[in-house]
Write a protein that holds these residues in place. Structure first.
Motif, PDB file in Angstrom:
ATOM      1  N   ARG A  15       0.823  -1.202   0.000  1.00  0.00           N
ATOM      2  CA  ARG A  15       0.000   0.000   0.000  1.00  0.00           C
ATOM      3  C   ARG A  15       0.866   1.263   0.000  1.00  0.00           C
ATOM      4  O   ARG A  15       0.582   2.229  -0.728  1.00  0.00           O
ATOM      5  CB  ARG A  15      -0.924  -0.014   1.224  1.00  0.00           C
ATOM      6  CG  ARG A  15      -1.765   1.234   1.458  1.00  0.00           C
ATOM      7  CD  ARG A  15      -2.497   1.752   0.258  1.00  0.00           C
ATOM      8  NE  ARG A  15      -3.259   0.708  -0.435  1.00  0.00           N
ATOM      9  CZ  ARG A  15      -3.743   0.831  -1.646  1.00  0.00           C
ATOM     10  NH1 ARG A  15      -3.509   1.935  -2.343  1.00  0.00           N
ATOM     11  NH2 ARG A  15      -4.438  -0.150  -2.194  1.00  0.00           N
ATOM     12  N   LYS A  16       1.950   1.284   0.784  1.00  0.00           N
ATOM     13  CA  LYS A  16       2.791   2.479   0.850  1.00  0.00           C
ATOM     14  C   LYS A  16       3.506   2.728  -0.474  1.00  0.00           C
ATOM     15  O   LYS A  16       3.660   3.881  -0.898  1.00  0.00           O
ATOM     16  CB  LYS A  16       3.812   2.355   1.975  1.00  0.00           C
ATOM     17  CG  LYS A  16       3.224   2.297   3.370  1.00  0.00           C
ATOM     18  CD  LYS A  16       2.294   3.449   3.701  1.00  0.00           C
ATOM     19  CE  LYS A  16       2.993   4.763   3.825  1.00  0.00           C
ATOM     20  NZ  LYS A  16       2.072   5.830   4.326  1.00  0.00           N
ATOM     21  N   LEU A  17       3.948   1.684  -1.150  1.00  0.00           N
ATOM     22  CA  LEU A  17       4.587   1.874  -2.448  1.00  0.00           C
ATOM     23  C   LEU A  17       3.630   2.531  -3.434  1.00  0.00           C
ATOM     24  O   LEU A  17       4.022   3.393  -4.233  1.00  0.00           O
ATOM     25  CB  LEU A  17       5.078   0.538  -3.001  1.00  0.00           C
ATOM     26  CG  LEU A  17       6.225  -0.142  -2.241  1.00  0.00           C
ATOM     27  CD1 LEU A  17       6.531  -1.503  -2.863  1.00  0.00           C
ATOM     28  CD2 LEU A  17       7.469   0.727  -2.203  1.00  0.00           C
ATOM     29  N   LEU A  18       2.362   2.127  -3.375  1.00  0.00           N
ATOM     30  CA  LEU A  18       1.358   2.747  -4.242  1.00  0.00           C
ATOM     31  C   LEU A  18       1.085   4.181  -3.805  1.00  0.00           C
ATOM     32  O   LEU A  18       1.007   5.095  -4.635  1.00  0.00           O
ATOM     33  CB  LEU A  18       0.060   1.929  -4.210  1.00  0.00           C
ATOM     34  CG  LEU A  18       0.127   0.535  -4.837  1.00  0.00           C
ATOM     35  CD1 LEU A  18      -1.205  -0.199  -4.634  1.00  0.00           C
ATOM     36  CD2 LEU A  18       0.461   0.615  -6.322  1.00  0.00           C
ATOM     37  N   ASP A  19       0.956   4.400  -2.494  1.00  0.00           N
ATOM     38  CA  ASP A  19       0.685   5.745  -1.984  1.00  0.00           C
ATOM     39  C   ASP A  19       1.803   6.715  -2.349  1.00  0.00           C
ATOM     40  O   ASP A  19       1.544   7.889  -2.647  1.00  0.00           O
ATOM     41  CB  ASP A  19       0.519   5.719  -0.463  1.00  0.00           C
ATOM     42  CG  ASP A  19      -0.779   5.060  -0.015  1.00  0.00           C
ATOM     43  OD1 ASP A  19      -1.668   4.853  -0.866  1.00  0.00           O
ATOM     44  OD2 ASP A  19      -0.899   4.749   1.187  1.00  0.00           O
ATOM     45  N   TRP A  20       3.030   6.219  -2.318  1.00  0.00           N
ATOM     46  CA  TRP A  20       4.180   7.078  -2.618  1.00  0.00           C
ATOM     47  C   TRP A  20       4.426   7.208  -4.121  1.00  0.00           C
ATOM     48  O   TRP A  20       5.376   7.853  -4.537  1.00  0.00           O
ATOM     49  CB  TRP A  20       5.432   6.534  -1.939  1.00  0.00           C
ATOM     50  CG  TRP A  20       5.435   6.742  -0.449  1.00  0.00           C
ATOM     51  CD1 TRP A  20       4.600   7.532   0.281  1.00  0.00           C
ATOM     52  CD2 TRP A  20       6.339   6.133   0.494  1.00  0.00           C
ATOM     53  NE1 TRP A  20       4.921   7.471   1.621  1.00  0.00           N
ATOM     54  CE2 TRP A  20       5.975   6.621   1.788  1.00  0.00           C
ATOM     55  CE3 TRP A  20       7.396   5.235   0.385  1.00  0.00           C
ATOM     56  CZ2 TRP A  20       6.651   6.230   2.944  1.00  0.00           C
ATOM     57  CZ3 TRP A  20       8.067   4.856   1.535  1.00  0.00           C
ATOM     58  CH2 TRP A  20       7.703   5.347   2.797  1.00  0.00           C
ATOM     59  N   LYS A  21       3.579   6.562  -4.913  1.00  0.00           N
ATOM     60  CA  LYS A  21       3.661   6.643  -6.378  1.00  0.00           C
ATOM     61  C   LYS A  21       5.031   6.193  -6.918  1.00  0.00           C
ATOM     62  O   LYS A  21       5.559   6.735  -7.889  1.00  0.00           O
ATOM     63  CB  LYS A  21       3.324   8.059  -6.861  1.00  0.00           C
ATOM     64  CG  LYS A  21       1.889   8.467  -6.546  1.00  0.00           C
ATOM     65  CD  LYS A  21       1.571   9.858  -7.045  1.00  0.00           C
ATOM     66  CE  LYS A  21       0.095  10.184  -6.917  1.00  0.00           C
ATOM     67  NZ  LYS A  21      -0.445  10.022  -5.553  1.00  0.00           N
ATOM     68  N   ILE A  22       5.579   5.188  -6.281  1.00  0.00           N
ATOM     69  CA  ILE A  22       6.820   4.578  -6.755  1.00  0.00           C
ATOM     70  C   ILE A  22       6.477   3.668  -7.933  1.00  0.00           C
ATOM     71  O   ILE A  22       5.505   2.911  -7.855  1.00  0.00           O
ATOM     72  CB  ILE A  22       7.483   3.782  -5.615  1.00  0.00           C
ATOM     73  CG1 ILE A  22       7.975   4.754  -4.536  1.00  0.00           C
ATOM     74  CG2 ILE A  22       8.629   2.914  -6.132  1.00  0.00           C
ATOM     75  CD1 ILE A  22       8.387   4.101  -3.261  1.00  0.00           C
ATOM     76  N   PRO A  23       7.207   3.710  -9.032  1.00  0.00           N
ATOM     77  CA  PRO A  23       6.925   2.810 -10.153  1.00  0.00           C
ATOM     78  C   PRO A  23       6.852   1.361  -9.675  1.00  0.00           C
ATOM     79  O   PRO A  23       7.808   0.835  -9.099  1.00  0.00           O
ATOM     80  CB  PRO A  23       8.110   3.053 -11.090  1.00  0.00           C
ATOM     81  CG  PRO A  23       8.515   4.468 -10.817  1.00  0.00           C
ATOM     82  CD  PRO A  23       8.295   4.659  -9.343  1.00  0.00           C
ATOM     83  N   TYR A  24       5.715   0.730  -9.958  1.00  0.00           N
ATOM     84  CA  TYR A  24       5.402  -0.573  -9.344  1.00  0.00           C
ATOM     85  C   TYR A  24       4.456  -1.309 -10.272  1.00  0.00           C
ATOM     86  O   TYR A  24       3.272  -1.408 -10.028  1.00  0.00           O
ATOM     87  CB  TYR A  24       4.758  -0.286  -7.978  1.00  0.00           C
ATOM     88  CG  TYR A  24       4.478  -1.438  -7.067  1.00  0.00           C
ATOM     89  CD1 TYR A  24       5.199  -2.629  -7.102  1.00  0.00           C
ATOM     90  CD2 TYR A  24       3.468  -1.312  -6.106  1.00  0.00           C
ATOM     91  CE1 TYR A  24       4.923  -3.660  -6.225  1.00  0.00           C
ATOM     92  CE2 TYR A  24       3.182  -2.332  -5.217  1.00  0.00           C
ATOM     93  CZ  TYR A  24       3.915  -3.506  -5.274  1.00  0.00           C
ATOM     94  OH  TYR A  24       3.634  -4.526  -4.393  1.00  0.00           O
ATOM     95  N   PRO A  25       4.990  -1.831 -11.401  1.00  0.00           N
ATOM     96  CA  PRO A  25       4.140  -2.458 -12.412  1.00  0.00           C
ATOM     97  C   PRO A  25       3.376  -3.654 -11.864  1.00  0.00           C
ATOM     98  O   PRO A  25       3.760  -4.259 -10.851  1.00  0.00           O
ATOM     99  CB  PRO A  25       5.107  -2.888 -13.501  1.00  0.00           C
ATOM    100  CG  PRO A  25       6.454  -2.488 -13.084  1.00  0.00           C
ATOM    101  CD  PRO A  25       6.404  -1.854 -11.753  1.00  0.00           C
ATOM    102  N   ALA A  26       2.298  -4.009 -12.564  1.00  0.00           N
ATOM    103  CA  ALA A  26       1.424  -5.097 -12.112  1.00  0.00           C
ATOM    104  C   ALA A  26       2.189  -6.406 -11.940  1.00  0.00           C
ATOM    105  O   ALA A  26       1.933  -7.171 -11.003  1.00  0.00           O
ATOM    106  CB  ALA A  26       0.277  -5.281 -13.098  1.00  0.00           C
ATOM    107  N   ALA A  27       3.140  -6.684 -12.829  1.00  0.00           N
ATOM    108  CA  ALA A  27       3.896  -7.935 -12.724  1.00  0.00           C
ATOM    109  C   ALA A  27       4.746  -7.961 -11.460  1.00  0.00           C
ATOM    110  O   ALA A  27       4.897  -9.007 -10.817  1.00  0.00           O
ATOM    111  CB  ALA A  27       4.782  -8.123 -13.955  1.00  0.00           C
ATOM    112  N   ASP A  28       5.300  -6.809 -11.072  1.00  0.00           N
ATOM    113  CA  ASP A  28       6.053  -6.729  -9.820  1.00  0.00           C
ATOM    114  C   ASP A  28       5.128  -6.919  -8.623  1.00  0.00           C
ATOM    115  O   ASP A  28       5.483  -7.588  -7.649  1.00  0.00           O
ATOM    116  CB  ASP A  28       6.759  -5.381  -9.705  1.00  0.00           C
ATOM    117  CG  ASP A  28       8.015  -5.288 -10.558  1.00  0.00           C
ATOM    118  OD1 ASP A  28       8.431  -6.321 -11.111  1.00  0.00           O
ATOM    119  OD2 ASP A  28       8.571  -4.179 -10.666  1.00  0.00           O
ATOM    120  N   GLN A  29       3.958  -6.318  -8.697  1.00  0.00           N
ATOM    121  CA  GLN A  29       2.995  -6.458  -7.599  1.00  0.00           C
ATOM    122  C   GLN A  29       2.613  -7.925  -7.406  1.00  0.00           C
ATOM    123  O   GLN A  29       2.566  -8.428  -6.273  1.00  0.00           O
ATOM    124  CB  GLN A  29       1.748  -5.629  -7.888  1.00  0.00           C
ATOM    125  CG  GLN A  29       2.003  -4.133  -7.937  1.00  0.00           C
ATOM    126  CD  GLN A  29       0.725  -3.334  -8.134  1.00  0.00           C
ATOM    127  OE1 GLN A  29      -0.320  -3.663  -7.565  1.00  0.00           O
ATOM    128  NE2 GLN A  29       0.787  -2.290  -8.949  1.00  0.00           N
TER     129      GLN A  29
END
Length: 342
Positions: free
Chosen positions: A174-188
């Motif tokens: 959740r924090k990675l998304l909140d901080w808008k860090i590049p986080y592609p679906a495959a990484d998630q």
């Protein structure tokens, strides 16, 4: 094994049992060796490609993961009452630097490249951790101190482990998304899969493990968010964790640590734990950290003046818990034989 006095010999024997493909050490009790042979293997549904991608993701995002696991999840654990009371009154609670180092060993081994492969170390680390949980599960009900404050009769259940997963994996996601860090679906998807395998190795049945991050978020909202609250034990643990961190030269003040915890978790959690305010540090964290992320991710050409302070602080924080502030290897995981005495 505890009641029969076998644990010291087991701790000595399994110290050299490190890599996933290492043979079981000799000298283990027969039934224990049979148990380890049964569980020290990957689940059939583990996906090697996803696990390899997760390892690469962990390497690429280790700066944020160290910070979030250390000052986010680590402090969040102190406002999960069952976890805080179990940690405080177990043997590990009497030496929080050692306890934190062993927890960090688990996370470090999980994040390494090839962690789940034969030459990796995480399958062994997870099974050692599971045995330690079993020992604490046996020992804590014998502690009058724990019994006086606990609202459960058997600690560290599979449900408790899932709560801890959400304070780690789901929180970080959740924090990675909140901080808008590049986080592609495959990484998630890969990051989630590594945690699915990890909690299964710790004994959580497959049917209770979330299949998607949406399921994980929903489960977290049911089992973690409603139970967050301070406790006497949790406040003491948080102070000890932040205090030992502040004792090492990390290049920041205790006020900075307090404010980063407030930034990552919330002012409510900070108030629960009695973290004194430092408004200058709060302004620094809340303005420079987003700029630090933008520059580090190549999304802004402007390097914050305090970039190196943040970068070195995170790396020093990781080394503090991994090596107790010195050079060397990660902290060995050992089976306890008693509880905290008071």
């Amino acid at each position: 094994m505890i009641d029969g006095g076998h644990v010291p010999a087991i701790n000595t024997a399994w110290a050299a049992w490190v890599d996933n493909n290492d043979p079981l050490p000799s000298g283990l009790p027969t039934e224990f060796a049979a148990y380890l042979r049964q569980v020290n293997r990957m689940p059939s549904w583990a996906d090697p490609a996803k696990l390899a991608r997760a390892a690469d993701f962990n390497r690429r995002k280790d700066t944020y993961l160290f910070m979030l696991y250390g000052l986010g999840s680590g402090i969040m654990s102190t406002v999960i009452p069952r976890e805080a009371k179990s940690v405080y009154w177990s043997a590990g609670g009497a030496d929080m630097q050692d306890r934190a180092a062993k927890t960090f060993t688990f996370g470090y081994d999980l994040s390494q490249r090839g962690a789940f492969e034969p030459t990796g170390q995480f399958v062994v680390t997870a099974n050692k951790t599971r045995v330690v949980h079993a020992a604490v599960r046996h020992l804590l009900p014998q502690s009058p101190h724990w019994k006086a404050v606990a609202d459960e009769t058997i600690p560290i259940s599979a449900a408790d482990i899932l709560v801890t997963f959400h304070s780690l994996g789901t929180f970080v996601h959740r924090k990675l998304l909140d901080w808008k860090i590049p986080y592609p679906a495959a990484d998630q998807e890969a990051f989630l899969h590594s945690w699915q395998v990890a909690v299964n190795l710790l004994g959580v049945p497959y049917e209770h493990i979330p299949r998607t991050w949406a399921e994980a978020e929903a489960q977290s909202a049911r089992v973690l968010t409603p139970i967050l609250t301070p406790s006497t034990e949790g406040i003491a643990l948080a102070e000890e964790l932040l205090g030992l961190t502040a004792q090492i030269d990390l290049g920041v003040t205790r006020g900075f640590l307090n404010e980063f915890v407030r930034y990552v978790l919330s002012d409510e959690v900070g108030d629960w734990l009695g973290l004194r305010r430092d408004y200058a540090a709060a302004a620094l964290v809340r303005t420079v950290w987003p700029a630090f992320i933008l520059f580090r991710e190549g999304l802004s050409p402007v390097m914050p003046g305090t970039f190196y302070m943040f970068d070195q602080f995170i790396r020093a924080l990781a080394m503090l818990f991994l090596n107790k502030g010195s050079s060397g290897t990660t902290t060995p995981i050992t089976i306890p034989t008693g509880n905290r005495r008071g």
